[in-house]
Design an enzyme around this catalytic site. Structure first.
Site, PDB file in Angstrom:
ATOM      1  N   SER A  75      17.056 -23.737  15.338  1.00 29.30           N
ATOM      2  CA  SER A  75      18.146 -22.803  15.097  1.00 29.30           C
ATOM      3  C   SER A  75      17.770 -21.887  13.937  1.00 29.30           C
ATOM      4  O   SER A  75      17.088 -22.306  13.009  1.00 29.30           O
ATOM      5  CB  SER A  75      19.445 -23.561  14.769  1.00 29.30           C
ATOM      6  OG  SER A  75      20.516 -22.663  14.554  1.00 29.30           O
ATOM      7  N   LYS A 109      20.246 -30.280  19.445  1.00 26.79           N
ATOM      8  CA  LYS A 109      20.351 -28.823  19.526  1.00 26.79           C
ATOM      9  C   LYS A 109      21.368 -28.412  20.592  1.00 26.79           C
ATOM     10  O   LYS A 109      22.094 -27.428  20.423  1.00 26.79           O
ATOM     11  CB  LYS A 109      18.983 -28.220  19.852  1.00 26.79           C
ATOM     12  CG  LYS A 109      18.969 -26.685  19.952  1.00 26.79           C
ATOM     13  CD  LYS A 109      19.512 -26.006  18.706  1.00 26.79           C
ATOM     14  CE  LYS A 109      19.182 -24.536  18.609  1.00 26.79           C
ATOM     15  NZ  LYS A 109      19.480 -23.720  19.760  1.00 26.79           N
ATOM     16  N   HIS A 169      24.664 -28.887  18.946  1.00 33.38           N
ATOM     17  CA  HIS A 169      24.749 -27.817  17.946  1.00 33.38           C
ATOM     18  C   HIS A 169      25.238 -26.523  18.595  1.00 33.38           C
ATOM     19  O   HIS A 169      26.133 -25.840  18.078  1.00 33.38           O
ATOM     20  CB  HIS A 169      23.364 -27.632  17.308  1.00 33.38           C
ATOM     21  CG  HIS A 169      23.164 -26.374  16.532  1.00 33.38           C
ATOM     22  ND1 HIS A 169      22.975 -25.134  17.134  1.00 33.38           N
ATOM     23  CD2 HIS A 169      23.082 -26.139  15.199  1.00 33.38           C
ATOM     24  CE1 HIS A 169      22.800 -24.206  16.213  1.00 33.38           C
ATOM     25  NE2 HIS A 169      22.862 -24.790  15.031  1.00 33.38           N
ATOM     26  N   ASN A 170      24.662 -26.172  19.735  1.00 35.89           N
ATOM     27  CA  ASN A 170      25.058 -24.938  20.401  1.00 35.89           C
ATOM     28  C   ASN A 170      26.458 -25.024  20.983  1.00 35.89           C
ATOM     29  O   ASN A 170      27.184 -24.023  21.026  1.00 35.89           O
ATOM     30  CB  ASN A 170      24.045 -24.577  21.481  1.00 35.89           C
ATOM     31  CG  ASN A 170      22.806 -23.924  20.906  1.00 35.89           C
ATOM     32  OD1 ASN A 170      22.473 -24.117  19.742  1.00 35.89           O
ATOM     33  ND2 ASN A 170      22.118 -23.149  21.713  1.00 35.89           N
ATOM     34  N   GLU A 177      28.681 -24.339  18.174  1.00 36.48           N
ATOM     35  CA  GLU A 177      28.586 -22.896  17.922  1.00 36.48           C
ATOM     36  C   GLU A 177      29.514 -22.118  18.850  1.00 36.48           C
ATOM     37  O   GLU A 177      30.186 -21.163  18.422  1.00 36.48           O
ATOM     38  CB  GLU A 177      27.138 -22.472  18.125  1.00 36.48           C
ATOM     39  CG  GLU A 177      26.842 -21.009  17.927  1.00 36.48           C
ATOM     40  CD  GLU A 177      25.385 -20.718  18.278  1.00 36.48           C
ATOM     41  OE1 GLU A 177      25.149 -20.105  19.336  1.00 36.48           O
ATOM     42  OE2 GLU A 177      24.498 -21.122  17.505  1.00 36.48           O
TER      43      GLU A 177
END
Length: 301
Positions: free
Chosen positions: A121, A173, A176-177, A180
């Site tokens: 990221s 990840k 994480h996205n 987001e």
């Protein structure tokens, strides 16, 4: 340390340059002549083929992939495999699906090659600010090539972590996205609400600036929001069409599989899908139903 960076798109080239600045020997590999020329201007070596790049490196070698998730990764690995040797390490720094990464790790292990999945990221700001790295795979291999991660991260001791075995990096990840998605949706809805309150004639750029300091909702995404609103207060010329890279979908599917309630992430994904409907059948159906049961007026095109 020597690294072959395969894929010299914007992020791959930026990562290669940061590694080069950090004292590593980097060989950028890309079939595109323009991409190679641009990368060469940044000061690191370039090559048109994987074979030529690896031939100049000492064994064991490190190969970093920055290519689109999916079939392109498998195709790249297939072309790379004949040139790999025992002890080599392949790092996938893209947004691959974590189950694909687990499969690829098992396949390469049969050739005594280590596959590391590294969720990355930082976007276009990573060159200056450093990258957040979520690393999955063999602990010994991660430790052996740790200088690479320390160079790419914002600091040697922060911004990167070996989070677990194969697949764990890309799993983190993915989540994480998903987070987001939810954060971006909340900012978008809040600013839309303020924009609609026309009687106050709010300066959204100034509101965002005020929130950047001391507010509990301050974040890097808010900093980017403030910058966007100050440059273009009404967001003129921007189409209301929001793509998704696929990781939000994977996150929602994983939440369902694990019986975890994730309504914010799920709805933020659905809102992205809705943004692409230019002539929504569902909305027209709702209008028709209101007319049928209640005699409510229907707007005509």
């Amino acid at each position: 340390m020597e690294i072959a960076m395969i894929g010299l798109g914007r992020m791959g080239a930026n990562m290669a340059e940061r590694l080069h600045r950090g004292g590593h020997r980097v060989i950028g590999v890309d079939p595109g002549e323009a991409a190679r020329a641009s990368a060469a201007e940044r000061g690191f070596e370039v090559s048109a083929t994987v074979a030529d790049a690896l031939a100049t490196m000492s064994v064991p070698r490190v190969v970093w992939l920055m290519v689109p998730a999916g079939e392109v990764v498998d195709q790249t690995l297939a072309s790379l495999s004949p040139h790999l040797s025992e002890g080599d390490v392949v790092i996938d720094g893209g947004n691959s699906y974590y189950k694909d990464s687990m499969r690829r790790s098992a396949q390469l292990l049969e050739e005594d090659v280590t596959y590391i999945d590294c969720g990355t990221s930082g976007g276009v700001w990573g060159l200056q600010e450093g990258y957040s790295l979520m690393i999955g795979g063999d602990a010994e291999a991660v430790q052996r090539i740790g200088a690479i991660f320390r160079t790419l991260a914002p600091a040697e001791d922060s911004g990167w972590a070996h989070v677990g075995p194969s697949g764990a990096g890309h799993f983190c990840k993915m989540v994480h996205n998903g987070i987001e998605y939810g954060m971006m949706q909340a900012y978008a809805e809040g600013f839309a609400l303020m924009q609609r309150k026309t009687e106050f004639n709010l300066d959204l750029g100034e509101v965002a600036k005020a929130w950047q300091h001391g507010s509990v909702v301050r974040s890097w995404l808010l900093d980017l929001s403030a910058d966007a609103l100050q440059r273009n207060p009404q967001l003129d010329g921007i189409a209301p069409f929001v793509p998704d890279s696929g990781e939000g979908r994977w996150t929602v599917a994983e939440a369902i599989d694990l019986d975890v309630s994730a309504p914010v992430i799920t709805l933020s994904l659905l809102e992205r899908l809705r943004s692409r409907e230019k002539n929504s059948f569902s909305d027209r159906m709702l209008s028709a139903l209101r007319n049928q049961f209640g005699g409510h007026a229907m707007m005509k095109e």
